[in-house]
Design a protein around this motif. Structure first.
Motif, mmCIF file in Angstrom:
data_model
loop_
_atom_site.group_PDB
_atom_site.id
_atom_site.type_symbol
_atom_site.label_atom_id
_atom_site.label_comp_id
_atom_site.label_asym_id
_atom_site.label_seq_id
_atom_site.Cartn_x
_atom_site.Cartn_y
_atom_site.Cartn_z
ATOM 1 N N ALA A 7 -8.647 -8.419 13.516
ATOM 2 C CA ALA A 7 -8.453 -7.399 12.598
ATOM 3 C C ALA A 7 -7.139 -7.710 11.962
ATOM 4 O O ALA A 7 -6.221 -8.036 12.478
ATOM 5 C CB ALA A 7 -8.249 -6.039 13.098
ATOM 6 N N VAL A 8 -7.015 -7.726 10.486
ATOM 7 C CA VAL A 8 -5.653 -7.862 9.767
ATOM 8 C C VAL A 8 -5.258 -6.513 9.411
ATOM 9 O O VAL A 8 -5.723 -5.849 8.371
ATOM 10 C CB VAL A 8 -6.025 -8.869 8.586
ATOM 11 N N PHE A 9 -4.082 -6.175 10.079
ATOM 12 C CA PHE A 9 -3.557 -5.080 9.279
ATOM 13 C C PHE A 9 -2.331 -5.119 8.575
ATOM 14 O O PHE A 9 -1.519 -6.063 8.760
ATOM 15 C CB PHE A 9 -2.715 -4.097 10.738
ATOM 16 N N TRP A 10 -2.245 -4.674 7.498
ATOM 17 C CA TRP A 10 -1.148 -4.920 6.441
ATOM 18 C C TRP A 10 -0.410 -3.531 6.530
ATOM 19 O O TRP A 10 -0.841 -2.590 6.060
ATOM 20 C CB TRP A 10 -1.604 -5.129 5.076
ATOM 21 N N PHE A 11 0.900 -3.619 7.043
ATOM 22 C CA PHE A 11 1.671 -2.474 6.874
ATOM 23 C C PHE A 11 2.599 -2.509 5.874
ATOM 24 O O PHE A 11 3.183 -3.585 5.515
ATOM 25 C CB PHE A 11 2.580 -2.485 8.359
ATOM 26 N N GLN A 12 2.868 -1.509 5.135
ATOM 27 C CA GLN A 12 3.894 -1.421 4.044
ATOM 28 C C GLN A 12 5.252 -0.757 4.851
ATOM 29 O O GLN A 12 5.247 0.431 5.137
ATOM 30 C CB GLN A 12 3.587 -0.559 3.118
ATOM 31 N N ALA A 13 6.275 -1.533 4.743
ATOM 32 C CA ALA A 13 7.676 -0.731 5.324
ATOM 33 C C ALA A 13 8.568 -0.167 4.116
ATOM 34 O O ALA A 13 8.733 -1.383 3.304
ATOM 35 C CB ALA A 13 8.274 -1.734 6.269
ATOM 36 N N THR A 14 8.998 0.782 4.329
ATOM 37 C CA THR A 14 9.892 1.153 3.167
ATOM 38 C C THR A 14 11.273 1.445 3.602
ATOM 39 O O THR A 14 11.448 2.192 4.779
ATOM 40 C CB THR A 14 9.418 2.421 2.236
ATOM 41 N N PHE A 15 12.420 0.652 3.224
ATOM 42 C CA PHE A 15 13.560 0.593 3.530
ATOM 43 C C PHE A 15 14.583 1.514 2.704
ATOM 44 O O PHE A 15 14.759 0.971 1.437
ATOM 45 C CB PHE A 15 14.384 -0.756 3.806
ATOM 46 N N VAL A 16 14.989 2.678 3.084
ATOM 47 C CA VAL A 16 15.565 3.538 1.917
ATOM 48 C C VAL A 16 17.266 3.675 2.405
ATOM 49 O O VAL A 16 17.498 4.073 3.488
ATOM 50 C CB VAL A 16 15.222 4.965 1.769
ATOM 51 N N SER A 17 17.972 3.172 1.749
ATOM 52 C CA SER A 17 19.512 3.612 1.967
ATOM 53 C C SER A 17 19.923 4.118 0.382
ATOM 54 O O SER A 17 19.239 4.830 -0.124
ATOM 55 C CB SER A 17 20.141 2.434 2.404
ATOM 56 N N VAL A 60 6.917 3.456 8.067
ATOM 57 C CA VAL A 60 5.885 2.474 7.829
ATOM 58 C C VAL A 60 4.794 3.247 7.715
ATOM 59 O O VAL A 60 4.422 4.166 8.461
ATOM 60 C CB VAL A 60 5.805 1.859 9.235
ATOM 61 N N ARG A 61 3.817 2.613 6.788
ATOM 62 C CA ARG A 61 2.252 3.106 6.990
ATOM 63 C C ARG A 61 1.338 2.058 6.856
ATOM 64 O O ARG A 61 1.706 0.937 6.466
ATOM 65 C CB ARG A 61 2.246 3.972 5.741
ATOM 66 N N LEU A 62 0.191 2.517 7.221
ATOM 67 C CA LEU A 62 -0.858 1.193 7.187
ATOM 68 C C LEU A 62 -1.166 1.166 5.987
ATOM 69 O O LEU A 62 -1.938 2.247 5.434
ATOM 70 C CB LEU A 62 -1.919 1.408 8.298
ATOM 71 N N LEU A 63 -1.351 0.001 5.209
ATOM 72 C CA LEU A 63 -1.691 -0.071 3.833
ATOM 73 C C LEU A 63 -3.195 -0.446 3.750
ATOM 74 O O LEU A 63 -3.975 0.048 3.185
ATOM 75 C CB LEU A 63 -0.836 -1.200 3.150
ATOM 76 N N LEU A 64 -3.811 -1.417 4.261
ATOM 77 C CA LEU A 64 -4.932 -1.967 4.370
ATOM 78 C C LEU A 64 -5.403 -2.604 5.728
ATOM 79 O O LEU A 64 -4.453 -2.955 6.494
ATOM 80 C CB LEU A 64 -5.078 -3.272 3.525
#
Ligand SMILES: [Zn+2]
Length: 360
Positions: free
Chosen positions: A128-138, A279-283
Protein backbone atom coordinates in the motif's frame (compact mmCIF):
# COMPACT_ATOMS: atom_id res chain seq x y z
CA UNK A 1 6.69 22.33 -38.52
CA UNK A 2 7.98 20.97 -35.23
CA UNK A 3 5.49 19.15 -33.06
CA UNK A 4 4.08 21.42 -30.37
CA UNK A 5 5.57 20.96 -26.93
CA UNK A 6 3.03 21.36 -24.18
CA UNK A 7 3.85 22.21 -20.59
CA UNK A 8 2.91 19.54 -18.00
CA UNK A 9 0.05 21.79 -16.88
CA UNK A 10 -1.25 22.09 -20.43
CA UNK A 11 -1.04 18.30 -20.85
CA UNK A 12 -2.88 17.86 -17.58
CA UNK A 13 -5.73 20.18 -18.59
CA UNK A 14 -6.13 18.44 -21.99
CA UNK A 15 -6.20 15.01 -20.30
CA UNK A 16 -8.50 16.20 -17.54
CA UNK A 17 -11.02 17.67 -19.96
CA UNK A 18 -11.05 14.49 -22.06
CA UNK A 19 -11.31 12.09 -19.12
CA UNK A 20 -14.14 14.02 -17.49
CA UNK A 21 -16.16 14.09 -20.69
CA UNK A 22 -15.48 17.66 -21.73
CA UNK A 23 -14.14 19.05 -24.97
CA UNK A 24 -11.18 21.23 -25.77
CA UNK A 25 -10.26 23.19 -28.85
CA UNK A 26 -6.82 24.70 -29.35
CA UNK A 27 -7.51 28.19 -30.71
CA UNK A 28 -3.83 28.99 -31.07
CA UNK A 29 -0.74 27.70 -29.29
CA UNK A 30 -1.38 27.87 -25.53
CA UNK A 31 -4.91 29.25 -25.95
CA UNK A 32 -7.90 26.92 -25.67
CA UNK A 33 -11.66 26.92 -25.61
CA UNK A 34 -12.73 24.29 -23.13
CA UNK A 35 -16.11 22.90 -22.33
CA UNK A 36 -16.16 21.48 -18.83
CA UNK A 37 -19.01 19.27 -17.67
CA UNK A 38 -20.25 20.82 -14.44
CA UNK A 39 -22.25 19.30 -11.61
CA UNK A 40 -25.20 21.58 -12.35
CA UNK A 41 -25.40 20.34 -15.90
CA UNK A 42 -24.87 23.74 -17.47
CA UNK A 43 -21.98 23.71 -19.87
CA UNK A 44 -20.16 26.91 -20.63
CA UNK A 45 -17.24 27.35 -22.93
CA UNK A 46 -14.31 28.94 -21.15
CA UNK A 47 -11.38 30.43 -23.01
CA UNK A 48 -8.14 29.78 -21.18
CA UNK A 49 -4.58 30.82 -21.91
CA UNK A 50 -1.44 29.22 -20.58
CA UNK A 51 0.65 32.15 -21.77
CA UNK A 52 0.10 35.31 -19.66
CA UNK A 53 0.99 37.45 -22.70
CA UNK A 54 -1.88 35.94 -24.67
CA UNK A 55 -4.51 36.97 -22.10
CA UNK A 56 -4.85 40.67 -23.17
CA UNK A 57 -5.42 39.57 -26.78
CA UNK A 58 -8.39 37.43 -25.77
CA UNK A 59 -10.90 39.46 -23.79
CA UNK A 60 -12.64 37.23 -21.25
CA UNK A 61 -9.87 34.62 -21.30
CA UNK A 62 -8.70 33.19 -17.99
CA UNK A 63 -5.07 32.63 -17.24
CA UNK A 64 -4.40 28.98 -16.51
CA UNK A 65 -1.48 28.73 -14.12
CA UNK A 66 -0.78 27.05 -10.80
CA UNK A 67 -2.60 28.85 -8.01
CA UNK A 68 -5.45 30.25 -10.14
CA UNK A 69 -8.95 29.23 -8.97
CA UNK A 70 -9.68 27.36 -12.22
CA UNK A 71 -6.54 25.19 -12.08
CA UNK A 72 -6.88 24.66 -8.33
CA UNK A 73 -10.40 23.37 -8.92
CA UNK A 74 -9.35 21.00 -11.72
CA UNK A 75 -6.38 19.67 -9.72
CA UNK A 76 -8.37 19.00 -6.57
CA UNK A 77 -11.12 17.32 -8.59
CA UNK A 78 -8.53 15.12 -10.34
CA UNK A 79 -7.12 14.13 -6.93
CA UNK A 80 -10.66 13.28 -5.71
CA UNK A 81 -11.20 11.04 -8.70
CA UNK A 82 -7.91 9.19 -8.19
CA UNK A 83 -8.11 8.88 -4.42
CA UNK A 84 -7.85 5.12 -4.50
CA UNK A 85 -6.43 2.83 -7.14
CA UNK A 86 -5.30 -0.77 -7.43
CA UNK A 87 -2.61 -1.80 -9.88
CA UNK A 88 -0.73 -5.00 -10.62
CA UNK A 89 2.97 -5.46 -11.13
CA UNK A 90 3.64 -7.45 -14.26
CA UNK A 91 6.62 -8.85 -16.10
CA UNK A 92 8.39 -10.23 -13.03
CA UNK A 93 10.37 -13.45 -13.08
CA UNK A 94 8.64 -16.00 -10.86
CA UNK A 95 11.12 -18.76 -11.65
CA UNK A 96 14.35 -17.43 -10.19
CA UNK A 97 17.43 -19.49 -10.90
CA UNK A 98 18.55 -21.57 -7.90
CA UNK A 99 15.96 -20.33 -5.42
CA UNK A 100 17.20 -22.83 -2.81
CA UNK A 101 20.74 -21.45 -3.07
CA UNK A 102 19.52 -17.88 -2.78
CA UNK A 103 17.51 -18.74 0.32
CA UNK A 104 20.51 -20.53 1.80
CA UNK A 105 22.79 -17.56 1.19
CA UNK A 106 20.26 -15.05 2.58
CA UNK A 107 19.90 -16.76 5.94
CA UNK A 108 22.31 -17.32 8.78
CA UNK A 109 21.35 -20.54 10.56
CA UNK A 110 22.60 -22.42 13.62
CA UNK A 111 25.77 -24.47 12.92
CA UNK A 112 24.97 -27.65 11.06
CA UNK A 113 21.46 -26.53 10.12
CA UNK A 114 20.05 -26.21 6.61
CA UNK A 115 16.86 -25.15 4.88
CA UNK A 116 14.57 -27.76 3.40
CA UNK A 117 12.13 -26.20 0.93
CA UNK A 118 8.83 -28.05 0.80
CA UNK A 119 6.52 -25.84 -1.17
CA UNK A 120 6.77 -22.71 -3.33
CA UNK A 121 3.66 -20.80 -4.30
CA UNK A 122 3.16 -17.62 -6.29
CA UNK A 123 0.70 -15.27 -4.62
CA UNK A 124 -0.27 -11.62 -4.93
CA UNK A 125 1.26 -9.62 -2.11
CA UNK A 126 -0.23 -6.20 -1.43
CA UNK A 127 1.90 -3.11 -1.04
CA UNK A 128 0.00 0.00 0.00
CA UNK A 129 1.37 3.38 -1.03
CA UNK A 130 -0.05 6.16 1.13
CA UNK A 131 0.57 9.70 -0.08
CA UNK A 132 0.15 12.15 2.74
CA UNK A 133 -0.10 15.88 2.22
CA UNK A 134 1.40 17.96 4.99
CA UNK A 135 0.63 21.67 5.22
CA UNK A 136 3.00 23.85 7.20
CA UNK A 137 1.39 27.13 8.21
CA UNK A 138 3.19 30.02 9.85
CA UNK A 139 3.41 33.49 8.29
CA UNK A 140 3.53 31.55 5.03
CA UNK A 141 1.96 28.35 3.83
CA UNK A 142 3.90 25.45 2.37
CA UNK A 143 2.87 21.98 1.37
CA UNK A 144 4.79 18.80 1.09
CA UNK A 145 3.79 15.37 -0.19
CA UNK A 146 5.22 12.47 1.78
CA UNK A 147 4.77 8.90 0.54
CA UNK A 148 4.81 5.90 2.90
CA UNK A 149 4.90 2.38 1.45
CA UNK A 150 3.78 -0.55 3.56
CA UNK A 151 4.08 -4.19 2.73
CA UNK A 152 0.74 -5.45 4.00
CA UNK A 153 1.88 -9.06 4.43
CA UNK A 154 4.36 -8.22 7.16
CA UNK A 155 2.98 -4.75 8.02
CA UNK A 156 6.43 -3.30 7.34
CA UNK A 157 7.60 -0.14 5.67
CA UNK A 158 9.45 -0.66 2.39
CA UNK A 159 11.78 1.80 0.72
CA UNK A 160 11.83 0.89 -2.97
CA UNK A 161 8.98 3.18 -4.02
CA UNK A 162 10.58 4.04 -7.36
CA UNK A 163 10.94 0.42 -8.47
CA UNK A 164 7.41 -0.29 -7.30
CA UNK A 165 5.98 2.57 -9.37
CA UNK A 166 8.00 1.99 -12.56
CA UNK A 167 5.21 2.75 -15.09
CA UNK A 168 6.29 0.06 -17.58
CA UNK A 169 5.61 -2.66 -15.00
CA UNK A 170 2.22 -1.44 -13.75
CA UNK A 171 -1.02 -2.71 -15.20
CA UNK A 172 -4.70 -2.52 -14.37
CA UNK A 173 -4.97 -6.27 -14.84
CA UNK A 174 -2.69 -8.99 -13.47
CA UNK A 175 -0.54 -11.04 -15.85
CA UNK A 176 -1.59 -14.18 -13.91
CA UNK A 177 -4.68 -14.65 -11.81
CA UNK A 178 -3.19 -15.42 -8.38
CA UNK A 179 -4.71 -15.80 -4.94
CA UNK A 180 -3.92 -13.09 -2.41
CA UNK A 181 -1.36 -13.69 0.29
CA UNK A 182 -2.43 -13.13 3.86
CA UNK A 183 -2.40 -9.41 4.58
CA UNK A 184 -3.39 -6.64 6.93
CA UNK A 185 -6.58 -4.78 6.13
CA UNK A 186 -6.12 -1.19 4.98
CA UNK A 187 -7.85 -0.08 8.17
CA UNK A 188 -5.18 -1.88 10.19
CA UNK A 189 -2.38 -0.58 7.98
CA UNK A 190 -3.43 3.06 8.08
CA UNK A 191 -2.37 3.74 11.71
CA UNK A 192 1.05 2.24 10.97
CA UNK A 193 1.48 4.46 7.90
CA UNK A 194 0.30 7.47 9.84
CA UNK A 195 2.72 6.82 12.67
CA UNK A 196 5.54 6.64 10.09
CA UNK A 197 4.58 9.85 8.36
CA UNK A 198 4.27 11.70 11.66
CA UNK A 199 7.81 10.65 12.49
CA UNK A 200 9.07 12.01 9.16
CA UNK A 201 7.05 15.20 9.51
CA UNK A 202 8.21 15.83 13.07
CA UNK A 203 11.79 15.99 11.77
CA UNK A 204 10.77 18.30 8.91
CA UNK A 205 8.72 20.50 11.25
CA UNK A 206 11.61 20.81 13.68
CA UNK A 207 13.92 22.04 10.95
CA UNK A 208 11.32 24.45 9.62
CA UNK A 209 10.40 25.60 13.12
CA UNK A 210 14.04 26.35 13.88
CA UNK A 211 14.53 28.32 10.67
CA UNK A 212 11.28 30.15 11.27
CA UNK A 213 12.10 31.20 14.83
CA UNK A 214 15.59 32.35 13.80
CA UNK A 215 13.98 34.44 11.08
CA UNK A 216 11.43 35.89 13.51
CA UNK A 217 14.04 36.64 16.18
CA UNK A 218 15.92 38.67 13.56
CA UNK A 219 12.75 40.56 12.69
CA UNK A 220 12.05 41.22 16.37
CA UNK A 221 15.57 42.51 16.89
CA UNK A 222 15.14 44.86 13.94
CA UNK A 223 11.81 46.04 15.32
CA UNK A 224 13.20 46.57 18.80
CA UNK A 225 16.01 48.68 17.33
CA UNK A 226 13.51 50.71 15.35
CA UNK A 227 11.50 51.52 18.50
CA UNK A 228 14.69 52.29 20.43
CA UNK A 229 15.53 54.84 17.72
CA UNK A 230 12.05 56.36 17.98
CA UNK A 231 12.38 56.61 21.76
CA UNK A 232 15.78 58.23 21.43
CA UNK A 233 14.33 60.77 19.04
CA UNK A 234 11.53 61.45 21.50
CA UNK A 235 13.99 62.00 24.34
CA UNK A 236 15.89 64.47 22.13
CA UNK A 237 12.65 66.36 21.62
CA UNK A 238 12.02 66.30 25.38
CA UNK A 239 15.51 67.70 25.98
CA UNK A 240 14.96 70.50 23.50
CA UNK A 241 11.52 71.28 24.93
CA UNK A 242 12.97 71.37 28.44
CA UNK A 243 15.63 73.93 27.50
CA UNK A 244 12.94 75.98 25.82
CA UNK A 245 10.78 75.70 28.96
CA UNK A 246 7.86 74.14 27.06
CA UNK A 247 5.04 72.02 28.46
CA UNK A 248 6.25 68.38 28.70
CA UNK A 249 2.92 66.63 29.44
CA UNK A 250 2.29 65.61 25.81
CA UNK A 251 5.50 63.56 25.74
CA UNK A 252 4.36 61.16 28.46
CA UNK A 253 1.44 60.06 26.28
CA UNK A 254 3.66 59.53 23.24
CA UNK A 255 6.13 57.50 25.27
CA UNK A 256 3.35 55.20 26.43
CA UNK A 257 1.93 54.90 22.93
CA UNK A 258 5.32 53.86 21.56
CA UNK A 259 5.74 51.19 24.23
CA UNK A 260 2.26 49.82 23.61
CA UNK A 261 2.78 49.71 19.87
CA UNK A 262 6.11 47.92 20.21
CA UNK A 263 4.60 45.25 22.49
CA UNK A 264 1.72 44.62 20.11
CA UNK A 265 3.95 44.32 17.07
CA UNK A 266 6.41 41.95 18.73
CA UNK A 267 3.51 39.79 19.96
CA UNK A 268 2.13 39.74 16.41
CA UNK A 269 5.46 38.55 15.05
CA UNK A 270 5.70 35.80 17.65
CA UNK A 271 2.19 34.65 16.91
CA UNK A 272 2.88 34.51 13.19
CA UNK A 273 5.98 32.45 13.86
CA UNK A 274 4.01 29.61 15.43
CA UNK A 275 4.26 26.70 13.04
CA UNK A 276 1.17 24.55 12.62
CA UNK A 277 1.23 21.32 10.66
CA UNK A 278 -1.80 19.52 9.33
CA UNK A 279 -1.68 16.14 7.61
CA UNK A 280 -4.20 14.44 5.42
CA UNK A 281 -4.21 11.32 3.33
CA UNK A 282 -4.25 12.41 -0.27
CA UNK A 283 -4.07 9.20 -2.26
CA UNK A 284 -3.88 5.51 -1.67
CA UNK A 285 -2.54 3.06 -4.21
CA UNK A 286 -2.57 -0.67 -3.72
CA UNK A 287 0.11 -2.40 -5.75
CA UNK A 288 -0.43 -6.15 -6.07
CA UNK A 289 2.91 -7.78 -6.62
CA UNK A 290 3.33 -11.46 -7.41
CA UNK A 291 5.91 -12.92 -5.02
CA UNK A 292 6.85 -16.43 -4.03
CA UNK A 293 5.80 -17.80 -0.67
CA UNK A 294 8.39 -20.39 0.29
CA UNK A 295 7.46 -22.93 2.93
CA UNK A 296 9.81 -25.43 4.49
CA UNK A 297 11.77 -26.22 7.59
CA UNK A 298 15.12 -25.66 9.21
CA UNK A 299 16.66 -29.11 9.55
CA UNK A 300 19.75 -30.54 11.22
CA UNK A 301 20.86 -34.14 11.12
CA UNK A 302 17.63 -35.09 9.38
CA UNK A 303 15.47 -33.60 12.14
CA UNK A 304 13.31 -30.48 11.86
CA UNK A 305 14.27 -27.63 14.18
CA UNK A 306 11.22 -25.63 13.20
CA UNK A 307 9.00 -24.58 10.32
CA UNK A 308 10.14 -21.82 8.04
CA UNK A 309 8.10 -19.50 5.87
CA UNK A 310 9.67 -16.79 3.78
CA UNK A 311 8.99 -14.57 0.83
CA UNK A 312 10.97 -14.12 -2.38
CA UNK A 313 10.50 -10.66 -3.87
CA UNK A 314 11.12 -10.87 -7.64
CA UNK A 315 11.08 -7.07 -8.02
CA UNK A 316 14.22 -6.52 -5.96
CA UNK A 317 15.33 -10.16 -6.49
CA UNK A 318 15.83 -10.85 -2.81
CA UNK A 319 14.57 -12.96 0.04
CA UNK A 320 12.64 -10.75 2.45
CA UNK A 321 13.68 -10.69 6.07
CA UNK A 322 11.47 -13.00 8.09
CA UNK A 323 9.74 -11.98 11.30
CA UNK A 324 11.37 -13.44 14.41
CA UNK A 325 8.93 -15.98 15.91
CA UNK A 326 9.64 -14.46 19.32
CA UNK A 327 9.71 -10.65 18.92
CA UNK A 328 8.34 -10.26 15.40
CA UNK A 329 11.25 -8.04 14.26
CA UNK A 330 12.62 -8.66 10.76
CA UNK A 331 15.70 -10.87 10.75
CA UNK A 332 17.92 -12.90 8.42
CA UNK A 333 19.54 -14.78 11.27
CA UNK A 334 18.05 -17.61 13.30
CA UNK A 335 19.57 -19.11 16.42
CA UNK A 336 18.46 -21.83 18.77
CA UNK A 337 17.42 -21.06 22.32
CA UNK A 338 18.23 -23.53 25.07
CA UNK A 339 14.63 -24.68 24.82
CA UNK A 340 15.31 -25.52 21.16
CA UNK A 341 13.30 -22.68 19.59
CA UNK A 342 14.44 -20.77 16.50
CA UNK A 343 14.59 -17.03 17.22
CA UNK A 344 16.48 -13.92 16.08
CA UNK A 345 19.99 -13.35 17.52
CA UNK A 346 18.72 -10.57 19.81
CA UNK A 347 16.08 -12.87 21.30
CA UNK A 348 18.56 -15.74 21.57
CA UNK A 349 20.82 -13.48 23.64
CA UNK A 350 18.23 -13.00 26.37
CA UNK A 351 16.78 -15.75 28.52
CA UNK A 352 13.01 -15.37 28.09
CA UNK A 353 10.95 -15.19 31.28
CA UNK A 354 8.77 -18.23 31.89
CA UNK A 355 5.35 -18.27 30.30
CA UNK A 356 6.15 -15.56 27.74
CA UNK A 357 4.19 -16.00 24.57
CA UNK A 358 5.46 -14.82 21.22
CA UNK A 359 3.76 -11.71 19.87
CA UNK A 360 3.75 -10.58 16.27
ZN1 LIG B 1 13.47 -11.78 18.09
Amino acid sequence: MEPAVHSPLEEFVRDYVEVTGGVWDEVEPQVYDVLLPSAEGDRDVVRIAFDPEAVPEHPGAQLASFGTPLIDRLLSDAVERGRFARLYLIGLNLNPHDLAGRVRRALTLPPGAAVRIERVRALHFSQAVFWFQATFVSDQKEQEIVPVVLDLHYGRQVRHLEELLEPARLSETPSLPLPDAQRLSLAAAYPIARERVVRTLAALANTRGREQSEHVEKQILRMTRYYADLREELEEQVKRATTRGEDLSKFAGRREALEREEKVRVAELRQKSTLRVTVRLLLLLLVQEPKLLVRGAVVAEGKSLGALELVWDPLVEAVEALPCPECGRPTFGLELTRAGKLVCPACAAVVPPKGKTPHR
